[in-house]
Design a protein around this motif. Sequence first.
Motif, PDB file in Angstrom:
ATOM      1  N   LEU A  22      35.017  92.620 127.531  1.00 58.97           N
ATOM      2  CA  LEU A  22      33.839  91.520 127.783  1.00 58.97           C
ATOM      3  C   LEU A  22      32.838  91.912 128.489  1.00 58.97           C
ATOM      4  N   ASP A  23      33.056  93.217 129.259  1.00 57.42           N
ATOM      5  CA  ASP A  23      31.759  93.649 130.243  1.00 57.42           C
ATOM      6  C   ASP A  23      30.536  94.068 129.278  1.00 57.42           C
ATOM      7  N   ARG A  30      34.289  83.191 119.902  1.00 58.55           N
ATOM      8  CA  ARG A  30      35.663  83.162 119.674  1.00 58.55           C
ATOM      9  C   ARG A  30      36.410  84.227 120.064  1.00 58.55           C
ATOM     10  N   GLU A  31      36.093  85.584 120.098  1.00 59.78           N
ATOM     11  CA  GLU A  31      36.703  86.589 120.410  1.00 59.78           C
ATOM     12  C   GLU A  31      36.592  86.315 122.178  1.00 59.78           C
ATOM     13  N   THR A  32      35.604  85.929 122.831  1.00 57.66           N
ATOM     14  CA  THR A  32      35.918  86.024 124.254  1.00 57.66           C
ATOM     15  C   THR A  32      36.868  84.944 124.635  1.00 57.66           C
ATOM     16  N   LEU A  33      36.936  83.730 123.835  1.00 61.36           N
ATOM     17  CA  LEU A  33      37.870  82.758 124.042  1.00 61.36           C
ATOM     18  C   LEU A  33      39.351  83.482 123.936  1.00 61.36           C
TER      19      LEU A  33
END
Length: 81
Positions: A22-23, A30-33
């Motif tokens: 994430l950093d 979608r991947e972040t979620l």
Amino acid sequence: MTDEALTYESAVSRLEAIISRLDTGQAGLRETLDLCAEGKTLIEFAAGELEAVGKGLEELRLDELIARLEAAGPPPEGDRG
């Protein structure tokens, strides 16, 4: 990762990988979620593990206290409440 293989250490390791990903800022929406949802599950698991270990330590301290009291023997007659 299956629940059977999940340990506190593996959960923390995976959380570190998620945070690292994430950093980078390269994860899509979608991947972040998905990573956030996985991270939440891992945090809940790790918190449960820490709570279980804490309870185990409390039980050990209680067992130690009981053993000390038993080793000391009964209080003298005048000290009984």
